[in-house]
Scaffold this motif. Structure first.
Motif, mmCIF file in Angstrom:
data_model
loop_
_atom_site.group_PDB
_atom_site.id
_atom_site.type_symbol
_atom_site.label_atom_id
_atom_site.label_comp_id
_atom_site.label_asym_id
_atom_site.label_seq_id
_atom_site.Cartn_x
_atom_site.Cartn_y
_atom_site.Cartn_z
ATOM 1 N N TRP A 252 0.838 -1.204 0.000
ATOM 2 C CA TRP A 252 0.000 0.000 0.000
ATOM 3 C C TRP A 252 0.874 1.255 0.000
ATOM 4 C CZ3 TRP A 252 -3.856 2.125 -1.840
ATOM 5 C CH2 TRP A 252 -4.543 3.183 -1.257
ATOM 6 N N GLY A 253 1.966 1.220 0.743
ATOM 7 C CA GLY A 253 2.902 2.353 0.778
ATOM 8 C C GLY A 253 3.522 2.592 -0.595
ATOM 9 N N ARG A 254 3.943 1.509 -1.267
ATOM 10 C CA ARG A 254 4.542 1.671 -2.606
ATOM 11 C C ARG A 254 3.509 2.238 -3.584
ATOM 12 N NH1 ARG A 254 8.243 -3.525 -4.349
ATOM 13 N NH2 ARG A 254 9.002 -4.109 -2.288
ATOM 14 N N LEU A 255 2.276 1.755 -3.507
ATOM 15 C CA LEU A 255 1.234 2.238 -4.437
ATOM 16 C C LEU A 255 0.968 3.717 -4.231
ATOM 17 C CD1 LEU A 255 -1.603 -0.468 -4.528
ATOM 18 C CD2 LEU A 255 -0.310 0.400 -6.479
ATOM 19 N N THR A 256 0.783 4.112 -2.976
ATOM 20 C CA THR A 256 0.430 5.516 -2.729
ATOM 21 C C THR A 256 1.606 6.429 -3.047
ATOM 22 O OG1 THR A 256 0.850 5.099 -0.397
ATOM 23 C CG2 THR A 256 -1.436 5.157 -1.062
ATOM 24 N N SER A 257 2.861 5.967 -2.810
ATOM 25 C CA SER A 257 3.943 6.898 -3.150
ATOM 26 C C SER A 257 4.169 6.976 -4.655
ATOM 27 C CB SER A 257 5.236 6.639 -2.374
ATOM 28 O OG SER A 257 5.484 5.291 -2.255
ATOM 29 N N PHE A 258 3.927 5.890 -5.397
ATOM 30 C CA PHE A 258 4.113 5.968 -6.854
ATOM 31 C C PHE A 258 2.993 6.796 -7.506
ATOM 32 C CE2 PHE A 258 3.593 4.684 -11.261
ATOM 33 C CZ PHE A 258 4.904 4.739 -11.731
ATOM 34 N N TYR A 259 1.776 6.570 -7.091
ATOM 35 C CA TYR A 259 0.635 7.164 -7.799
ATOM 36 C C TYR A 259 0.131 8.479 -7.218
ATOM 37 C CZ TYR A 259 0.154 3.025 -10.741
ATOM 38 O OH TYR A 259 0.360 2.043 -11.658
#
Ligand code: TMP
Ligand code: ASP
Length: 238
Positions: free
Chosen positions: A230-237
């Motif tokens: 979830w952290g990777r998704l929110t920081s990428f998008y």
């Protein structure tokens, strides 16, 4: 829109009716189960991550032309969705051998397929969700031919969308399960959820498992890997 009657208590969420007969509210719990409910667990905040991640992914898939049941997220754990008649199929797409595929066909986990596979399980807890084929689904009158063709199109489109979304954040999409439903208008749409509960996600560099297999196989760091994805998704998008 307020929750009214509790319609259904699932393993990971509850479904409520609303004042609008065409809309329902999902409420995500922190619970996890595996092996048809035999193994039970949870971690604090799982329902929040799965609710938000699933909605986030459904919105990205909508942009790629996949119709979904999503209406709007109404709180950390709650989402307003179109009421659909769930087609009792677990629709599974695989890009890399793992799980029941590796076990059933004796293929080493991690073997990359030339093209994705598609399979169906009959959603029936009493029977243990048996694997079925296209013709079994027709014989069981679970869906029409036209609907099964649409379901296959949706499944492969979701696969292309998800592969790209996860590759952007350094994750390989090994396999996943979706559910589809019929709206009041008879349209087939993507329903239920897409989260680390319903996908196998491996770190692209290390192959570390970043999904519910950490719970199924007692690998530890169950909550940590959900927070990581979830952290990777929110920081990428963002
Ligand atoms: P499998 O290898 O156990 O058949 O699982 C294939 C994919 O489906 C994997 O990503 C996990 C997901 N899955 C569910 O979402 N629900 C289930 O009940 C099962 C058995 C698998
Ligand atoms: N969700 C399923 C169950 O509880 C199985 C799984 O995801 O492995 O039984």
């Amino acid at each position: 829109m307020e929750k009214q009657e509790l319609l259904y208590v699932g393993k990971a969420k509850k479904v409520y009716s609303t004042e609008d007969p065409d809309l329902c509210i999902f409420e995500y719990k922190d619970d996890a189960t595996a092996f048809n409910g035999l193994k039970k667990g949870s971690f604090e905040g799982k329902g929040i991550i799965n609710n938000q991640m699933s909605n986030f992914i459904f919105k990205l898939l909508e942009k790629k032309g996949v119709k979904t049941h999503l209406v709007e997220e109404i709180s950390e754990r709650e989402t307003l969705v179109k009421k659909v008649e769930i087609i009792p199929l677990e629709v599974i797409v695989r890009n890399i051998a793992a799980g029941s595929f590796s076990k059933r066909y004796g293929v080493e986990e991690g073997t990359l397929f030339e093209s994705p596979t598609l399979e169906y399980s009959y959603k029936n807890d009493d029977l243990g969700d048996p694997l079925i084929n296209y013709y079994h689904a027709l014989a069981l009158k679970l869906a029409t031919k036209e609907e099964l063709d649409q379901i296959a199109d949706i499944a492969f489109k979701v696969n292309e969308g998800l592969k790209e979304i996860f590759l952007n954040i350094g994750i390989k999409l090994v396999d996943f399960k979706i559910e589809v439903g019929r709206t009041a208008q008879g349209e087939i749409v993507l329903a239920d959820e897409i989260s680390p509960d319903t996908c196998r996600l491996w770190d692209a560099k290390t192959n570390k498992k970043l999904d519910k297999d950490r719970f199924r196989l007692d690998l530890g760091e169950f909550g940590d890997v959900y927070r990581e994805v979830w952290g990777r998704l929110t920081s990428f998008y963002k």
